[in-house]
Design a protein around this motif. Structure first.
Motif, PDB file in Angstrom:
ATOM      1  N   ALA A  27     -37.529 -16.923  72.872  1.00 30.99           N
ATOM      2  CA  ALA A  27     -37.318 -16.243  74.147  1.00 30.99           C
ATOM      3  C   ALA A  27     -37.401 -17.260  75.271  1.00 30.99           C
ATOM      4  CB  ALA A  27     -38.354 -15.147  74.342  1.00 30.99           C
ATOM      5  N   ASP A  28     -36.276 -17.549  75.918  1.00 32.62           N
ATOM      6  CA  ASP A  28     -36.224 -18.485  77.034  1.00 32.62           C
ATOM      7  C   ASP A  28     -36.302 -17.718  78.344  1.00 32.62           C
ATOM      8  OD1 ASP A  28     -35.260 -21.495  76.211  1.00 32.62           O
ATOM      9  OD2 ASP A  28     -34.598 -20.017  74.745  1.00 32.62           O
ATOM     10  N   VAL A  66     -40.463 -19.771  75.451  1.00 31.63           N
ATOM     11  CA  VAL A  66     -40.156 -21.073  76.040  1.00 31.63           C
ATOM     12  C   VAL A  66     -40.153 -20.931  77.554  1.00 31.63           C
ATOM     13  CG1 VAL A  66     -38.515 -22.986  76.142  1.00 31.63           C
ATOM     14  CG2 VAL A  66     -38.763 -21.665  74.028  1.00 31.63           C
ATOM     15  N   ALA A  67     -41.002 -21.710  78.243  1.00 32.88           N
ATOM     16  CA  ALA A  67     -41.101 -21.635  79.700  1.00 32.88           C
ATOM     17  C   ALA A  67     -41.243 -23.040  80.263  1.00 32.88           C
ATOM     18  CB  ALA A  67     -42.304 -20.790  80.109  1.00 32.88           C
ATOM     19  N   ASP A  68     -40.749 -23.256  81.478  1.00 27.81           N
ATOM     20  CA  ASP A  68     -40.879 -24.563  82.115  1.00 27.81           C
ATOM     21  C   ASP A  68     -42.304 -24.748  82.638  1.00 27.81           C
ATOM     22  OD1 ASP A  68     -41.089 -23.031  84.358  1.00 27.81           O
ATOM     23  OD2 ASP A  68     -39.367 -23.872  85.418  1.00 27.81           O
ATOM     24  N   HIS A  93     -46.167 -20.592  72.192  1.00 23.51           N
ATOM     25  CA  HIS A  93     -45.609 -20.998  73.477  1.00 23.51           C
ATOM     26  C   HIS A  93     -45.008 -22.386  73.322  1.00 23.51           C
ATOM     27  CE1 HIS A  93     -48.557 -18.246  75.900  1.00 23.51           C
ATOM     28  NE2 HIS A  93     -47.617 -17.571  75.251  1.00 23.51           N
ATOM     29  N   ALA A  94     -43.955 -22.649  74.070  1.00 21.51           N
ATOM     30  CA  ALA A  94     -43.326 -23.964  74.049  1.00 21.51           C
ATOM     31  C   ALA A  94     -42.890 -24.326  75.450  1.00 21.51           C
ATOM     32  CB  ALA A  94     -42.120 -23.983  73.100  1.00 21.51           C
ATOM     33  N   GLY A  95     -42.785 -25.627  75.734  1.00 22.28           N
ATOM     34  CA  GLY A  95     -42.225 -26.086  76.988  1.00 22.28           C
ATOM     35  C   GLY A  95     -40.720 -26.011  76.931  1.00 22.28           C
ATOM     36  N   SER A  96     -40.063 -26.253  78.058  1.00 21.30           N
ATOM     37  CA  SER A  96     -38.606 -26.164  78.099  1.00 21.30           C
ATOM     38  C   SER A  96     -37.946 -27.140  77.155  1.00 21.30           C
ATOM     39  CB  SER A  96     -38.106 -26.398  79.529  1.00 21.30           C
ATOM     40  OG  SER A  96     -38.551 -27.655  80.006  1.00 21.30           O
ATOM     41  N   GLY A  97     -38.670 -28.205  76.771  1.00 20.69           N
ATOM     42  CA  GLY A  97     -38.112 -29.151  75.814  1.00 20.69           C
ATOM     43  C   GLY A  97     -38.159 -28.652  74.398  1.00 20.69           C
ATOM     44  N   GLY A  98     -38.896 -27.557  74.178  1.00 21.35           N
ATOM     45  CA  GLY A  98     -38.917 -26.952  72.857  1.00 21.35           C
ATOM     46  C   GLY A  98     -40.129 -27.318  72.029  1.00 21.35           C
ATOM     47  N   ALA A  99     -40.989 -28.231  72.499  1.00 18.23           N
ATOM     48  CA  ALA A  99     -42.155 -28.627  71.728  1.00 18.23           C
ATOM     49  C   ALA A  99     -43.173 -27.500  71.711  1.00 18.23           C
ATOM     50  CB  ALA A  99     -42.785 -29.875  72.334  1.00 18.23           C
ATOM     51  N   TYR A 114     -31.996 -14.549  82.597  1.00 20.19           N
ATOM     52  CA  TYR A 114     -31.120 -14.898  83.709  1.00 20.19           C
ATOM     53  C   TYR A 114     -31.367 -16.341  84.143  1.00 20.19           C
ATOM     54  CZ  TYR A 114     -29.253 -14.770  88.504  1.00 20.19           C
ATOM     55  OH  TYR A 114     -28.584 -15.039  89.651  1.00 20.19           O
ATOM     56  N   GLY A 115     -30.301 -17.152  84.206  1.00 19.81           N
ATOM     57  CA  GLY A 115     -30.421 -18.531  84.645  1.00 19.81           C
ATOM     58  C   GLY A 115     -30.777 -19.505  83.546  1.00 19.81           C
ATOM     59  N   THR A 116     -30.818 -19.041  82.279  1.00 23.64           N
ATOM     60  CA  THR A 116     -31.148 -19.931  81.170  1.00 23.64           C
ATOM     61  C   THR A 116     -30.071 -19.845  80.107  1.00 23.64           C
ATOM     62  OG1 THR A 116     -32.402 -18.235  79.963  1.00 23.64           O
ATOM     63  CG2 THR A 116     -33.613 -19.582  81.553  1.00 23.64           C
TER      64      THR A 116
END
Length: 262
Positions: A27-28, A66-68, A93-99, A114-116
């Protein structure tokens, strides 16, 4: 069969887990500046609905959020808001880089707010989650996480209102939409409590097929329409209505049995 509208092709496609029995969902959520705050919650809600529908098909579901960096710092507040809406939180949970701490396996379904857009577009289905706006005058603009988590109004009303729109379309929560959701949730809980006093009856085949079809396409708007029509259908015994409402609520998550025994 579980089918979703693939944003890449514009057509519905069957969800095919890479590993039998296990559905992996990514989920982005949109960046803070990319869209209204409630859109973040809507992405989490769609992930929750997908998990509930998949579990009816005996699939185990693992969801990665996935969240920034900016949004990641706000996650505790938004997790409280998600809990108020009855949303089960992602396992990882992951950062926007996917880690993340999650096993490094590709997702079967990407939910893009929206926006991703999915960082890895080679695997799985990509599902666009439409932006959400709340314009109710009682909320004076966008709904904040803390307001939602501590709202005097039943937060499940917001869940209902969001589900009344198709997943891929914008959800415009006006005063009228929220009032209709509030009325429906209260009415259905009272009816379920009343129907619980009657002898149980099996779910009619026609209604079971309609519910499975709605869940198969993650069409919560169709599931809500089914319950609206059923509530006043005099040809269906109360005991069958009771069982149907409870079955559909396994995915909708409106806590419809909450008035039983009160």
């Amino acid at each position: 069969m579980l089918r979703l509208l693939d944003a890449r092709t514009g057509s519905y496609a069957e969800v095919k887990p890479a590993r039998p029995g296990l559905l992996r969902v990514r989920a982005d959520v949109p960046e803070a500046a990319a869209g209204p705050e409630i859109t973040w919650l809507r992405v989490l809600l769609v992930a929750d609905l997908l998990a509930r529908a998949a579990e009816l098909r005996n699939l185990q579901v693992v969801t990665v959020l996935v969240a920034d960096g900016e949004l990641a710092g706000q996650l505790p507040a938004w997790e409280r808001a998600a809990g108020a809406l009855g949303i089960r939180l992602p396992a990882w949970h992951a950062g926007s880089g996917g880690a993340s701490a999650s096993p490094d396996e590709p997702a079967d379904v990407h939910l893009a707010g929206y926006g991703t857009w999915p960082a890895d577009d080679r695997n799985g289905l990509a599902v666009r989650v439409g932006a959400a706006h709340i314009h109710g005058t009682a909320h004076h603009g966008e709904l904040s996480a803390d307001l939602l988590a501590g709202s005097a109004q039943d937060p499940i009303v917001v869940r209902f209102a969001l589900m009344s729109f198709p997943v891929h379309q914008p959800a415009d929560l006006t005063d009228d939409v929220l009032a209709s959701a509030h009325q429906a949730v209260g009415d259905w809980r009272r009816r379920v409590a009343r129907w619980a006093e009657q002898p149980s009856r099996p779910i009619p085949v026609r209604l079971a097929e309609m519910a499975r079809a709605a869940f198969g396409d993650l069409d919560t708007a169709a599931a809500i329409a089914l319950l609206r029509d059923l509530a006043d259908d005099q040809t269906v015994p109360d005991g069958a209505k009771f069982e149907t409402f409870l079955y559909v609520d396994r995915v909708l998550g409106l806590d419809l049995p909450s008035e039983i025994g009160k």
